[in-house]
Design a protein around this motif. Structure first.
Motif, PDB file in Angstrom:
ATOM      1  N   ASP A   1       3.980   0.307  -6.799  1.00  0.00           N
ATOM      2  CA  ASP A   1       3.323  -0.933  -6.406  1.00  0.00           C
ATOM      3  C   ASP A   1       3.607  -2.083  -7.360  1.00  0.00           C
ATOM      4  O   ASP A   1       3.747  -3.238  -6.933  1.00  0.00           O
ATOM      5  CB  ASP A   1       1.810  -0.718  -6.284  1.00  0.00           C
TER       6      ASP A   1
ATOM      7  N   LEU B   1       0.828  -1.202   0.000  1.00  0.00           N
ATOM      8  CA  LEU B   1       0.000   0.000   0.000  1.00  0.00           C
ATOM      9  C   LEU B   1       0.866   1.258   0.000  1.00  0.00           C
ATOM     10  O   LEU B   1       0.558   2.244  -0.687  1.00  0.00           O
ATOM     11  CB  LEU B   1      -0.945   0.004   1.202  1.00  0.00           C
TER      12      LEU B   1
ATOM     13  N   CYS C   1      -9.135  -1.447   3.645  1.00  0.00           N
ATOM     14  CA  CYS C   1      -9.077  -2.560   2.689  1.00  0.00           C
ATOM     15  C   CYS C   1      -9.745  -3.803   3.270  1.00  0.00           C
ATOM     16  O   CYS C   1     -10.537  -4.470   2.591  1.00  0.00           O
ATOM     17  CB  CYS C   1      -7.627  -2.881   2.344  1.00  0.00           C
TER      18      CYS C   1
ATOM     19  N   GLU D   1      -5.435   2.928   6.047  1.00  0.00           N
ATOM     20  CA  GLU D   1      -5.770   2.485   4.695  1.00  0.00           C
ATOM     21  C   GLU D   1      -5.913   0.968   4.643  1.00  0.00           C
ATOM     22  O   GLU D   1      -6.808   0.431   3.980  1.00  0.00           O
ATOM     23  CB  GLU D   1      -4.690   2.952   3.714  1.00  0.00           C
TER      24      GLU D   1
END
Length: 244
Positions: free
Chosen positions: A114, A106, A168, A164
């Protein structure tokens, strides 16, 4: 006038060899996948994350894997890798801390790195058998990939990345995801490596760029929709819900 579904979604986990194989197959045949599909990680949360998910009313389901299932997966993944001409180095997970690689990914996504980290972590875990839940190992993997290891290895200590990550995992609950790899596009859902073909068929039929069907047989091409991939065959690796 009908509205197009939202962007296609792929749920993956670094724990799962079937996620690894699904992404290898997907990106080899459909190089635009990282831009066209939203990748979402999921993992077994550590205790602080688990408690916060329960507080939010989004508990993380988990059913332990049986010995028989584990032995089957070992055999099945060996078959699948042999048919693809690749070797697997099965990692031994002893008290893994799955936040380390997934939150690092992330963090890498925020930096636009990524894709590089994803490839590097897949190779480290499934081709070399490395313990990517170890922060020292993750630092080394990041450096080998030409990435700054500091923000990636430190992601587990970053409150923003932690938040975050929780979002998810909450999305996993809200989307009723029960296994990986898991693909969804609008109301269409596909679970497992052997459903990759159907996912691409549906997604490319409603707006994604064409994927390479990977065949030179003209008659076969005529009978296949754009973007259909060759069936892979397999099941999920044990994760939440004990799916396999």
């Amino acid at each position: 006038m009908s509205r197009r579904p939202a962007r296609p979604v792929l749920y993956f986990s670094f724990r799962s060899p079937y996620s690894w194989l699904a992404l290898k197959d997907l990106e080899a045949r459909f190089p635009q996948a990282p831009e066209a599909i939203e990748y979402r990680p999921w993992w077994e949360p550590d205790e602080p994350s688990r408690k916060e998910l329960e507080r939010r009313g989004a508990p993380f389901p988990y059913i332990p894997m049986s010995k028989a299932k584990h032995l089957y997966i070992l055999q099945d993944v060996k078959r699948l890798t042999q048919t693809r001409g690749i070797e697997v180095a099965w990692p031994v997970d002893i008290d893994p801390w799955w936040e380390v690689p997934h939150l690092a990914w992330l963090a890498a996504r925020r930096l636009g790195q990524d894709r590089q980290l994803l490839a590097a972590l897949w190779a480290a875990r499934w081709e070399r058998g490395a313990n990517i839940c170890d922060r020292g190992v993750l630092r080394a993997v990041a450096e080998e990939a030409g990435l700054d290891p500091v923000p990636l290895a430190g992601a587990v200590d970053d409150p923003g990345i932690r938040a975050e990550g929780l979002n998810c995992l909450q999305q996993v609950y809200e989307d009723d995801i029960f296994g990986i790899p898991y693909f969804k596009y609008g109301r269409h859902r596909y679970w497992g490596l052997d459903r990759l073909d159907g996912f691409i068929r549906e997604a490319t039929g409603t707006g994604l760029p064409e994927a390479d069907v990977g065949t030179t047989d003209d008659d076969t091409k005529k009978n296949r929709l754009p973007g259909v991939l060759n069936p892979a065959g397999a099941y999920d690796h044990d994760t939440a819900g004990g799916c396999g």
